[in-house]
Motif scaffolding. Sequence first.
Motif, PDB file in Angstrom:
ATOM      1  N   ARG A 254       0.587  -1.516  -0.358  1.00  0.00           N
ATOM      2  CA  ARG A 254       0.222   0.432   0.095  1.00  0.00           C
ATOM      3  C   ARG A 254       0.958   0.917   0.045  1.00  0.00           C
ATOM      4  NH1 ARG A 254      -3.395  -3.673   3.045  1.00  0.00           N
ATOM      5  NH2 ARG A 254      -2.831  -2.938   5.018  1.00  0.00           N
ATOM      6  N   THR A 255       2.505   1.592   0.360  1.00  0.00           N
ATOM      7  CA  THR A 255       2.551   2.094   0.392  1.00  0.00           C
ATOM      8  C   THR A 255       4.429   2.204  -0.286  1.00  0.00           C
ATOM      9  OG1 THR A 255       2.558   2.388   2.709  1.00  0.00           O
ATOM     10  CG2 THR A 255       4.525   3.650   2.113  1.00  0.00           C
ATOM     11  N   LEU A 256       4.524   3.257  -1.303  1.00  0.00           N
ATOM     12  CA  LEU A 256       6.097   3.118  -1.898  1.00  0.00           C
ATOM     13  C   LEU A 256       7.006   3.798  -0.805  1.00  0.00           C
ATOM     14  CD1 LEU A 256       7.733   2.065  -4.407  1.00  0.00           C
ATOM     15  CD2 LEU A 256       6.941   4.332  -5.546  1.00  0.00           C
ATOM     16  N   TYR A 257       7.924   3.467  -0.321  1.00  0.00           N
ATOM     17  CA  TYR A 257       8.962   4.251   0.289  1.00  0.00           C
ATOM     18  C   TYR A 257      10.213   4.877  -0.779  1.00  0.00           C
ATOM     19  CZ  TYR A 257       6.230   2.940   4.125  1.00  0.00           C
ATOM     20  OH  TYR A 257       5.312   2.061   4.748  1.00  0.00           O
ATOM     21  N   LEU A 258      11.020   5.978   0.059  1.00  0.00           N
ATOM     22  CA  LEU A 258      12.089   6.108  -0.950  1.00  0.00           C
ATOM     23  C   LEU A 258      12.998   6.884  -0.095  1.00  0.00           C
ATOM     24  CD1 LEU A 258      13.728   6.492  -3.265  1.00  0.00           C
ATOM     25  CD2 LEU A 258      13.290   8.685  -3.443  1.00  0.00           C
ATOM     26  N   GLN A 259      13.908   5.550   1.041  1.00  0.00           N
ATOM     27  CA  GLN A 259      15.238   5.761   2.013  1.00  0.00           C
ATOM     28  C   GLN A 259      16.039   7.041   1.067  1.00  0.00           C
ATOM     29  OE1 GLN A 259      14.078   5.302   4.967  1.00  0.00           O
ATOM     30  NE2 GLN A 259      16.443   6.450   5.134  1.00  0.00           N
ATOM     31  N   MET A 260      16.032   7.840   2.122  1.00  0.00           N
ATOM     32  CA  MET A 260      16.934   8.647   1.081  1.00  0.00           C
ATOM     33  C   MET A 260      18.469   8.804   2.730  1.00  0.00           C
ATOM     34  SD  MET A 260      15.317  11.985  -1.180  1.00  0.00           S
ATOM     35  CE  MET A 260      14.305  12.030   0.197  1.00  0.00           C
ATOM     36  N   ASP A 261      19.098   8.376   2.498  1.00  0.00           N
ATOM     37  CA  ASP A 261      20.791   8.421   3.284  1.00  0.00           C
ATOM     38  C   ASP A 261      22.115   9.473   2.385  1.00  0.00           C
ATOM     39  OD1 ASP A 261      19.849   5.082   3.990  1.00  0.00           O
ATOM     40  OD2 ASP A 261      18.868   6.967   5.696  1.00  0.00           O
ATOM     41  N   ASN A 262      22.517   9.699   4.047  1.00  0.00           N
ATOM     42  CA  ASN A 262      23.509  10.777   2.994  1.00  0.00           C
ATOM     43  C   ASN A 262      23.330  11.530   2.024  1.00  0.00           C
ATOM     44  OD1 ASN A 262      26.721  11.243   3.037  1.00  0.00           O
ATOM     45  ND2 ASN A 262      27.264   9.430   1.499  1.00  0.00           N
ATOM     46  N   LEU A 263      22.386  12.268   2.320  1.00  0.00           N
ATOM     47  CA  LEU A 263      22.089  13.495   1.751  1.00  0.00           C
ATOM     48  C   LEU A 263      22.948  14.622   1.614  1.00  0.00           C
ATOM     49  CD1 LEU A 263      18.460  13.284   3.316  1.00  0.00           C
ATOM     50  CD2 LEU A 263      19.296  13.146   0.425  1.00  0.00           C
ATOM     51  N   ARG A 264      22.700  15.123   0.050  1.00  0.00           N
ATOM     52  CA  ARG A 264      23.793  16.217  -0.437  1.00  0.00           C
ATOM     53  C   ARG A 264      23.210  17.503  -0.951  1.00  0.00           C
ATOM     54  NH1 ARG A 264      26.652  11.978  -4.305  1.00  0.00           N
ATOM     55  NH2 ARG A 264      27.596  10.780  -2.587  1.00  0.00           N
ATOM     56  N   PRO A 265      23.796  18.748  -0.696  1.00  0.00           N
ATOM     57  CA  PRO A 265      23.049  19.465  -1.258  1.00  0.00           C
ATOM     58  C   PRO A 265      22.052  19.467  -2.507  1.00  0.00           C
ATOM     59  CG  PRO A 265      24.682  20.272  -0.380  1.00  0.00           C
ATOM     60  CD  PRO A 265      25.311  18.930  -0.345  1.00  0.00           C
ATOM     61  N   GLU A 266      23.233  18.948  -4.038  1.00  0.00           N
ATOM     62  CA  GLU A 266      22.428  17.884  -4.847  1.00  0.00           C
ATOM     63  C   GLU A 266      21.294  17.611  -4.848  1.00  0.00           C
ATOM     64  OE1 GLU A 266      25.776  18.096  -3.780  1.00  0.00           O
ATOM     65  OE2 GLU A 266      26.975  16.046  -4.732  1.00  0.00           O
ATOM     66  N   ASP A 267      21.065  17.021  -3.933  1.00  0.00           N
ATOM     67  CA  ASP A 267      19.713  15.835  -4.025  1.00  0.00           C
ATOM     68  C   ASP A 267      18.188  16.894  -4.117  1.00  0.00           C
ATOM     69  OD1 ASP A 267      21.827  14.394  -1.662  1.00  0.00           O
ATOM     70  OD2 ASP A 267      20.733  13.618  -3.789  1.00  0.00           O
ATOM     71  N   THR A 268      18.508  18.511  -3.473  1.00  0.00           N
ATOM     72  CA  THR A 268      17.625  19.201  -3.205  1.00  0.00           C
ATOM     73  C   THR A 268      16.583  18.674  -4.271  1.00  0.00           C
ATOM     74  OG1 THR A 268      18.602  20.412  -1.446  1.00  0.00           O
ATOM     75  CG2 THR A 268      17.014  22.023  -2.884  1.00  0.00           C
ATOM     76  N   ALA A 269      15.754  19.222  -4.414  1.00  0.00           N
ATOM     77  CA  ALA A 269      13.999  18.333  -5.640  1.00  0.00           C
ATOM     78  C   ALA A 269      12.754  18.934  -4.492  1.00  0.00           C
ATOM     79  CB  ALA A 269      14.823  18.007  -6.392  1.00  0.00           C
ATOM     80  N   THR A 270      12.332  18.943  -6.151  1.00  0.00           N
ATOM     81  CA  THR A 270      10.841  18.437  -5.475  1.00  0.00           C
ATOM     82  C   THR A 270      10.671  16.815  -6.057  1.00  0.00           C
ATOM     83  OG1 THR A 270       9.635  20.247  -5.916  1.00  0.00           O
ATOM     84  CG2 THR A 270       8.285  18.591  -5.785  1.00  0.00           C
ATOM     85  N   TYR A 271      10.743  16.500  -5.044  1.00  0.00           N
ATOM     86  CA  TYR A 271      10.246  14.695  -5.463  1.00  0.00           C
ATOM     87  C   TYR A 271       8.587  14.093  -5.744  1.00  0.00           C
ATOM     88  CZ  TYR A 271      15.103  13.949  -4.207  1.00  0.00           C
ATOM     89  OH  TYR A 271      16.866  14.328  -4.168  1.00  0.00           O
ATOM     90  N   TYR A 272       8.988  13.251  -6.929  1.00  0.00           N
ATOM     91  CA  TYR A 272       7.356  12.801  -7.538  1.00  0.00           C
ATOM     92  C   TYR A 272       7.165  11.530  -7.197  1.00  0.00           C
ATOM     93  CZ  TYR A 272       6.856  17.747  -9.049  1.00  0.00           C
ATOM     94  OH  TYR A 272       6.794  18.763  -9.120  1.00  0.00           O
ATOM     95  N   CYS A 273       6.544  10.262  -6.570  1.00  0.00           N
ATOM     96  CA  CYS A 273       6.164   9.130  -7.518  1.00  0.00           C
ATOM     97  C   CYS A 273       5.202   8.997  -8.148  1.00  0.00           C
ATOM     98  CB  CYS A 273       5.787   8.389  -5.306  1.00  0.00           C
ATOM     99  SG  CYS A 273       3.662   8.958  -5.270  1.00  0.00           S
ATOM    100  N   ALA A 274       5.694   7.966  -8.879  1.00  0.00           N
ATOM    101  CA  ALA A 274       4.626   7.611  -9.762  1.00  0.00           C
ATOM    102  C   ALA A 274       4.089   6.262 -10.243  1.00  0.00           C
ATOM    103  CB  ALA A 274       5.256   8.646 -11.582  1.00  0.00           C
ATOM    104  N   GLU A 275       3.444   5.872 -11.240  1.00  0.00           N
ATOM    105  CA  GLU A 275       3.310   4.540 -11.594  1.00  0.00           C
ATOM    106  C   GLU A 275       2.975   4.539 -13.364  1.00  0.00           C
ATOM    107  OE1 GLU A 275       0.750   2.431  -9.440  1.00  0.00           O
ATOM    108  OE2 GLU A 275      -1.309   4.608  -9.342  1.00  0.00           O
TER     109      GLU A 275
END
Length: 122
Positions: free
Chosen positions: A76-97
């Motif tokens: 029922r849920t889609l996950y995105l675990q994000m570790d060791n984040l960097r400034p260049e990861d800054t963005a709007t994140y979308y899930c899609a199917e």
Amino acid sequence: HVQLVESGGGSVQAGGSLRLSCATSTGTFRSACMGWIRQVSGKEREGVASIDSDGETTYADSVKGRFTISKGNGGRTLYLQMDNLRPEDTATYYCAEDDRVVRCFPAVDFAVWGRGTQVTVS
């Protein structure tokens, strides 16, 4: 009309972690392919990670070893675990199917998208 809703975005310092979640209005993800995409205003969309119905995952080179896509909560849920984040990861994140694509990665052309959640890394 399927709706996807992302949550879990926020602001974090470099090196920190966030976990994004995505829920579907159908209750359970049933599509052949699901994925996460990110976009910075004025730049092209980037496929971050995808997962198929067998659980096989694919990642962009920029996030390999740091991000993990998974399905949980009984599908029922889609996950995105994000570790060791960097400034260049800054963005709007979308899930899609999408149930009709030939390839699950990248997810930039998937048919159904959520409205996005902002991730800011400083």
